[in-house]
Write an enzyme that holds these catalytic residues in place. Structure first.
Site, PDB file in Angstrom:
ATOM      1  N   HIS A   1       5.843  -0.547  -2.680  1.00 13.93           N
ATOM      2  CA  HIS A   1       5.389   0.204  -3.862  1.00 13.93           C
ATOM      3  C   HIS A   1       5.430   1.709  -3.657  1.00 13.93           C
ATOM      4  O   HIS A   1       4.709   2.447  -4.316  1.00 13.93           O
ATOM      5  CB  HIS A   1       3.967  -0.242  -4.243  1.00 13.93           C
ATOM      6  CG  HIS A   1       3.902  -1.640  -4.788  1.00 13.93           C
ATOM      7  ND1 HIS A   1       2.754  -2.391  -4.816  1.00 13.93           N
ATOM      8  CD2 HIS A   1       4.869  -2.429  -5.337  1.00 13.93           C
ATOM      9  CE1 HIS A   1       3.008  -3.580  -5.350  1.00 13.93           C
ATOM     10  NE2 HIS A   1       4.278  -3.629  -5.672  1.00 13.93           N
TER      11      HIS A   1
ATOM     12  N   ASN B   1       0.825  -1.207   0.000  1.00 13.52           N
ATOM     13  CA  ASN B   1       0.000   0.000   0.000  1.00 13.52           C
ATOM     14  C   ASN B   1       0.858   1.256   0.000  1.00 13.52           C
ATOM     15  O   ASN B   1       1.992   1.254   0.466  1.00 13.52           O
ATOM     16  CB  ASN B   1      -0.947  -0.002   1.203  1.00 13.52           C
ATOM     17  CG  ASN B   1      -1.914  -1.169   1.142  1.00 13.52           C
ATOM     18  OD1 ASN B   1      -2.093  -1.751   0.073  1.00 13.52           O
ATOM     19  ND2 ASN B   1      -2.499  -1.524   2.260  1.00 13.52           N
TER      20      ASN B   1
ATOM     21  N   CYS C   1      14.895  15.226 -13.693  1.00 13.06           N
ATOM     22  CA  CYS C   1      16.162  15.627 -13.052  1.00 13.06           C
ATOM     23  C   CYS C   1      16.425  14.916 -11.731  1.00 13.06           C
ATOM     24  O   CYS C   1      17.462  15.118 -11.106  1.00 13.06           O
ATOM     25  CB  CYS C   1      16.202  17.144 -12.843  1.00 13.06           C
ATOM     26  SG  CYS C   1      15.152  17.721 -11.504  1.00 13.06           S
TER      27      CYS C   1
ATOM     28  N   CYS D   1      10.760  13.829  -9.564  1.00 12.74           N
ATOM     29  CA  CYS D   1      10.877  14.306 -10.938  1.00 12.74           C
ATOM     30  C   CYS D   1      11.630  13.245 -11.746  1.00 12.74           C
ATOM     31  O   CYS D   1      12.784  12.920 -11.430  1.00 12.74           O
ATOM     32  CB  CYS D   1      11.636  15.631 -10.987  1.00 12.74           C
ATOM     33  SG  CYS D   1      11.858  16.214 -12.682  1.00 12.74           S
TER      34      CYS D   1
HETATM   35  P1  NAD Z   1      -6.076  -6.312  -4.634  1.00 13.69           P
HETATM   36  O1  NAD Z   1      -7.086  -5.240  -4.835  1.00 13.69           O
HETATM   37  O2  NAD Z   1      -5.637  -7.090  -5.820  1.00 13.69           O
HETATM   38  O3  NAD Z   1      -6.674  -7.373  -3.590  1.00 13.69           O
HETATM   39  C1  NAD Z   1      -7.242  -6.969  -2.372  1.00 13.69           C
HETATM   40  C2  NAD Z   1      -7.523  -8.221  -1.559  1.00 13.69           C
HETATM   41  O4  NAD Z   1      -8.010  -7.816  -0.281  1.00 13.69           O
HETATM   42  C3  NAD Z   1      -8.577  -9.148  -2.187  1.00 13.69           C
HETATM   43  O5  NAD Z   1      -8.093 -10.470  -2.129  1.00 13.69           O
HETATM   44  C4  NAD Z   1      -9.802  -8.948  -1.281  1.00 13.69           C
HETATM   45  O6  NAD Z   1     -10.554 -10.136  -1.180  1.00 13.69           O
HETATM   46  C5  NAD Z   1      -9.156  -8.585   0.045  1.00 13.69           C
HETATM   47  N1  NAD Z   1      -9.956  -7.743   0.933  1.00 13.69           N
HETATM   48  C6  NAD Z   1     -10.742  -6.676   0.614  1.00 13.69           C
HETATM   49  N2  NAD Z   1     -11.236  -6.110   1.714  1.00 13.69           N
HETATM   50  C7  NAD Z   1     -10.762  -6.833   2.766  1.00 13.69           C
HETATM   51  C8  NAD Z   1     -10.907  -6.733   4.180  1.00 13.69           C
HETATM   52  N3  NAD Z   1     -11.669  -5.783   4.743  1.00 13.69           N
HETATM   53  N4  NAD Z   1     -10.263  -7.637   4.962  1.00 13.69           N
HETATM   54  C9  NAD Z   1      -9.491  -8.612   4.410  1.00 13.69           C
HETATM   55  N5  NAD Z   1      -9.327  -8.754   3.082  1.00 13.69           N
HETATM   56  C10 NAD Z   1      -9.939  -7.869   2.276  1.00 13.69           C
HETATM   57  O7  NAD Z   1      -4.885  -5.651  -3.828  1.00 13.69           O
HETATM   58  P2  NAD Z   1      -3.323  -6.001  -3.756  1.00 13.69           P
HETATM   59  O8  NAD Z   1      -3.135  -7.477  -3.713  1.00 13.69           O
HETATM   60  O9  NAD Z   1      -2.765  -5.172  -2.680  1.00 13.69           O
HETATM   61  O10 NAD Z   1      -2.752  -5.515  -5.149  1.00 13.69           O
HETATM   62  C11 NAD Z   1      -3.173  -4.290  -5.657  1.00 13.69           C
HETATM   63  C12 NAD Z   1      -2.071  -3.294  -5.998  1.00 13.69           C
HETATM   64  O11 NAD Z   1      -2.703  -2.000  -5.984  1.00 13.69           O
HETATM   65  C13 NAD Z   1      -0.970  -3.227  -4.987  1.00 13.69           C
HETATM   66  O12 NAD Z   1       0.196  -3.190  -5.729  1.00 13.69           O
HETATM   67  C14 NAD Z   1      -1.155  -1.889  -4.252  1.00 13.69           C
HETATM   68  O13 NAD Z   1       0.062  -1.171  -4.287  1.00 13.69           O
HETATM   69  C15 NAD Z   1      -2.114  -1.093  -5.099  1.00 13.69           C
HETATM   70  N6  NAD Z   1      -3.215  -0.454  -4.327  1.00 13.69           N
HETATM   71  C16 NAD Z   1      -2.940   0.151  -3.123  1.00 13.69           C
HETATM   72  C17 NAD Z   1      -3.974   0.723  -2.385  1.00 13.69           C
HETATM   73  C18 NAD Z   1      -3.638   1.396  -1.059  1.00 13.69           C
HETATM   74  O14 NAD Z   1      -2.538   1.937  -0.887  1.00 13.69           O
HETATM   75  N7  NAD Z   1      -4.545   1.364  -0.067  1.00 13.69           N
HETATM   76  C19 NAD Z   1      -5.288   0.669  -2.853  1.00 13.69           C
HETATM   77  C20 NAD Z   1      -5.527   0.042  -4.099  1.00 13.69           C
HETATM   78  C21 NAD Z   1      -4.486  -0.525  -4.831  1.00 13.69           C
END
Ligand code: NAD
Length: 253
Positions: A119, A102, A130, A127
């Protein structure tokens, strides 16, 4: 679920090195949509079209339309009980580190000290031309939120990019090295709220598993990992299951 929770507590209490890998799912209860939530950000912006480095290089203004919405959502988000439970687990000297996919800074806001940002973080801007980098707060909120004008580099005038890893970019070197080291040392990995399909992050539990670590997965639904790598699956919202795990650990100590 109770039996699975009992097994998880036993494994954690007997472990020497516990780490966590978290994904977007731990922040959905803070109002930040994951890739799957209905009506979420990603229904409006297809990540394959907007969240790539090629898209940013060819049309940064277009990608910033998505980024402005993301800044709006993350700026108002507060950590939830799931983030707080992991912070407490660190204070109990059980959890060594959190490797998070996240970019929302919520683990740190909840009080976790040892967070590896795989990530990047949306609170810094960089930037690509530069190499200058800035704290988001150096740009007034009007530029970032209300006026919706992409911030530009004060040194070379190019459009800045949030210091988050877009598809097609490399993971920061230090995050790769430190998280692989943690994965090799771990004997328990808590995998929380990730679909485990985005690589190389999804490799972390697999590296640990090769070294015989126990994989304890917390998710609302089964994932790519559940059938072939997970040892203990705890189904439910992380904002409920993680605090429950901490309560059970305290009761058993
Ligand atoms: P993903 O969206 O692919 O999967 C999310 C997972 O969380 C799913 O398996 C879902 O079933 C589960 N889930 C949803 N709500 C839940 C809860 N309350 N409790 C437990 N499980 C729950 O996310 P990912 O695997 O992290 O991959 C997505 C990419 O997108 C990552 O690289 C991330 O960097 C980025 N991203 C980040 C954010 C953030 O910073 N909050 C938000 C969206 C996407």
């Amino acid at each position: 679920m109770d039996r699975e929770m009992d097994r998880a507590v036993e494994k954690i209490l007997n472990a020497r090195y516990v780490i966590a890998l978290t994904g977007a799912g731990i922040s959905t209860e803070s109002g930040i949509p994951d890739f799957r939530s209905a009506g979420g950000l990603w229904e409006k912006y297809n990540p394959a079209e907007y969240a790539t480095i090629e898209a940013f290089r060819s049309d940064p203004g277009k990608v910033w339309r998505m980024l402005f919405d993301m800044v709006d959502i993350t700026v108002n988000a507060r950590y939830n009980a799931g983030h707080a439970a992991l912070a407490e687990l660190e204070k109990m000297n059980i959890l060594r580190c959190i490797i998070t996919q996240n970019i929302d800074n919520l683990h740190q806001e909840a009080g976790s000290a040892n967070v590896i940002e795989y990530h990047g973080n949306v609170s810094r801007l960089e930037c690509l031309h530069c190499g200058a980098d800035y704290d988001k707060n150096e740009f007034d909120a009007a530029t970032l939120i209300q006026k919706k004008i992409p911030p530009v580099c004060r040194k070379c005038g190019d459009i800045l990019k949030p210091a988050v890893v877009l598809f097609g970019e490399l993971i920061p070197e230090e995050a790769t090295v430190v998280s692989l080291d943690a994965a090799r040392k771990a004997d328990v990995v808590l995998v929380v709220g990730t679909s485990a399909v985005v690589y190389p992050a999804a490799n972390i539990p697999l590296v640990a598993k090769q070294n015989r670590a126990v994989i304890i997965e917390f998710n609302t639904e089964r994932t790519a990992l559940t059938n072939f790598a997970t040892d203990i699956f705890i189904q439910g919202m992380a904002g409920k299951t993680l605090p429950e795990m901490v309560r059970c650990l305290k009761a058993a100590m």
